[in-house]
Scaffold this motif. Structure first.
Motif, PDB file in Angstrom:
ATOM      1  N   ASP A 161       0.640  -1.508  -0.117  1.00  0.00           N
ATOM      2  CA  ASP A 161       0.055   0.139  -0.252  1.00  0.00           C
ATOM      3  C   ASP A 161       0.927   1.094  -0.086  1.00  0.00           C
ATOM      4  O   ASP A 161       0.170   2.342   0.781  1.00  0.00           O
ATOM      5  CB  ASP A 161      -0.548   0.024   1.532  1.00  0.00           C
ATOM      6  CG  ASP A 161      -1.538  -1.563   1.187  1.00  0.00           C
ATOM      7  OD1 ASP A 161      -1.845  -1.673   0.433  1.00  0.00           O
ATOM      8  OD2 ASP A 161      -2.422  -2.180   2.021  1.00  0.00           O
ATOM      9  N   SER A 259     -10.136   2.926  -4.878  1.00  0.00           N
ATOM     10  CA  SER A 259     -10.509   1.132  -4.619  1.00  0.00           C
ATOM     11  C   SER A 259      -9.634   1.591  -3.222  1.00  0.00           C
ATOM     12  O   SER A 259      -8.900   2.128  -2.829  1.00  0.00           O
ATOM     13  CB  SER A 259      -9.488   0.927  -5.507  1.00  0.00           C
ATOM     14  OG  SER A 259      -8.359   1.458  -6.166  1.00  0.00           O
ATOM     15  N   VAL A 261      -8.619  -1.244  -0.214  1.00  0.00           N
ATOM     16  CA  VAL A 261      -7.750  -3.210  -0.208  1.00  0.00           C
ATOM     17  C   VAL A 261      -8.034  -3.125   1.578  1.00  0.00           C
ATOM     18  O   VAL A 261      -6.956  -2.218   2.056  1.00  0.00           O
ATOM     19  CB  VAL A 261      -6.561  -3.088  -0.827  1.00  0.00           C
ATOM     20  CG1 VAL A 261      -6.706  -5.078  -0.486  1.00  0.00           C
ATOM     21  CG2 VAL A 261      -6.449  -3.221  -2.000  1.00  0.00           C
ATOM     22  N   ARG A 263      -6.283  -5.030   3.999  1.00  0.00           N
ATOM     23  CA  ARG A 263      -5.102  -5.826   4.515  1.00  0.00           C
ATOM     24  C   ARG A 263      -4.851  -6.520   6.334  1.00  0.00           C
ATOM     25  O   ARG A 263      -4.869  -5.720   7.391  1.00  0.00           O
ATOM     26  CB  ARG A 263      -4.393  -5.305   3.966  1.00  0.00           C
ATOM     27  CG  ARG A 263      -4.306  -5.835   1.945  1.00  0.00           C
ATOM     28  CD  ARG A 263      -2.590  -4.535   1.460  1.00  0.00           C
ATOM     29  NE  ARG A 263      -2.460  -4.246   0.753  1.00  0.00           N
ATOM     30  CZ  ARG A 263      -2.271  -5.348  -0.336  1.00  0.00           C
ATOM     31  NH1 ARG A 263      -1.828  -6.364  -0.298  1.00  0.00           N
ATOM     32  NH2 ARG A 263      -2.593  -4.708  -1.742  1.00  0.00           N
ATOM     33  N   VAL A 269      -4.459 -10.522   1.874  1.00  0.00           N
ATOM     34  CA  VAL A 269      -6.540  -9.573   1.833  1.00  0.00           C
ATOM     35  C   VAL A 269      -7.097  -9.848   2.138  1.00  0.00           C
ATOM     36  O   VAL A 269      -7.452 -10.861   1.958  1.00  0.00           O
ATOM     37  CB  VAL A 269      -6.018  -9.149   0.163  1.00  0.00           C
ATOM     38  CG1 VAL A 269      -7.465  -8.817  -0.912  1.00  0.00           C
ATOM     39  CG2 VAL A 269      -5.449  -8.325  -0.645  1.00  0.00           C
ATOM     40  N   SER A 272     -12.034  -6.110  -0.325  1.00  0.00           N
ATOM     41  CA  SER A 272     -11.502  -4.701  -1.409  1.00  0.00           C
ATOM     42  C   SER A 272     -13.264  -4.192  -1.289  1.00  0.00           C
ATOM     43  O   SER A 272     -14.096  -4.814  -0.652  1.00  0.00           O
ATOM     44  CB  SER A 272     -11.078  -5.400  -2.057  1.00  0.00           C
ATOM     45  OG  SER A 272     -12.043  -6.752  -2.803  1.00  0.00           O
TER      46      SER A 272
END
Length: 279
Positions: A161, A259, A261, A263, A269, A272
């Motif tokens: 990230d 977008s 994510v 984690r 992951v 999402s």
């Protein structure tokens, strides 16, 4: 199976509970002010009579879904359109209907994918439309958590990230899970019964509610909106988010939207989301 309609006035109590437990930086709820995106999810709690609960604590009969003869039920994600504001004090009708119902055969056996479509109406107009995706599964022996074997793991010493526009790190304890279960009427044992979570569901520990993870993602989007208003969010749960375990929400802006994510600390992951914004 058919349409279930429920009407309630959006009072301040559920939002105040949620804010004090998960979002203390958010403004205090005030009558007439807008609900933050996603907070409609703490209203209209489940009302399934005890006799109509499955062994895992999830509803067996809700007036919408047919009875599905598989013992395990999991939240898989949600697609939401924000069409108009909901405000504290509004009288809102929630209409829940059956979307798609699909049976498949997977590596773990028989699966049934069920969609529940919820519309939130004010004065007869839809303000929010959300399609909730559930999956029903066969029983399984206790196995290592799917997170242990999840394929989407970042390479060692690489921050996946690093290019994100913003990040938020969270970790939830069992008191917070209990509070979310209480405010939403969620009696699924996977959120409070460690023996069930480990021996029946095969997890390492209690599971953070998928709908809660979604609202936390929406909170992060709202906090980093820069004055923009959400138009839609597509959220997908990918691996278990566990109690007392840190996870990071990372958002990246692009030409079509943002977008997101979610984690684990090892890069796995967990979830999402894809968000679009109003012009």
């Amino acid at each position: 199976m058919g349409l279930v309609e429920r009407t309630e006035q959006l009072d301040l109590r559920p939002a105040s509970w949620y804010r004090s437990t998960f979002a203390t930086a958010a403004p205090e709820p005030v009558l007439g002010e807008e609900l933050p995106a996603g907070w409609e999810g703490v209203h209209f709690p489940f009302e399934t009579p005890f006799a109509q609960l499955r062994e895992d604590g999830s509803p067996a009969e809700d007036g919408v879904l047919p009875i599905i003869d598989l013992p395990r039920r999991m939240y898989a994600g949600e697609d939401t359109e924000f069409l108009a504001p909901l405000r504290y004090g509004d009288v809102v009708t929630q209409c829940t209907s059956l979307g798609s119902l699909v049976e498949k055969q997977g590596r773990a056996g028989r699966l049934v994918f069920a969609d529940l479509v919820r519309e939130y109406l004010v004065d007869g107009e839809v303000a929010v439309r959300s399609t909730w995706h559930d999956v029903f599964l066969e029983a399984q022996p206790a196995v290592p958590s799917p997170r242990t074997a999840a394929p989407e793991v970042a390479a060692e010493d690489v921050d996946p990230d690093a290019g994100a526009d913003w990040t938020v790190t969270r970790s939830l304890d069992s008191r917070q899970l209990f509070r979310f279960s209480a405010v939403t009427g969620n009696t699924h044992r996977i959120h409070y019964d460690r023996q069930w979570a480990r021996e029946v569901e095969g997890l390492d520990d209690l599971l953070v509610h998928g709908p809660l993870t979604r609202i936390l993602v929406l909170d992060a989007l709202t906090a980093n909106a820069g004055g923009r208003r959400l138009a839609s969010v597509r959220f997908r749960a990918k691996a278990p988010v566990l109690v007392d375990t840190a996870f990071r929400i990372a958002g990246t802006d692009g030409p079509e939207g943002t977008s997101v994510v979610v984690r684990a600390a090892d890069g796995t992951v967990l979830a999402s989301a894809d968000a679009t914004w109003r012009p």
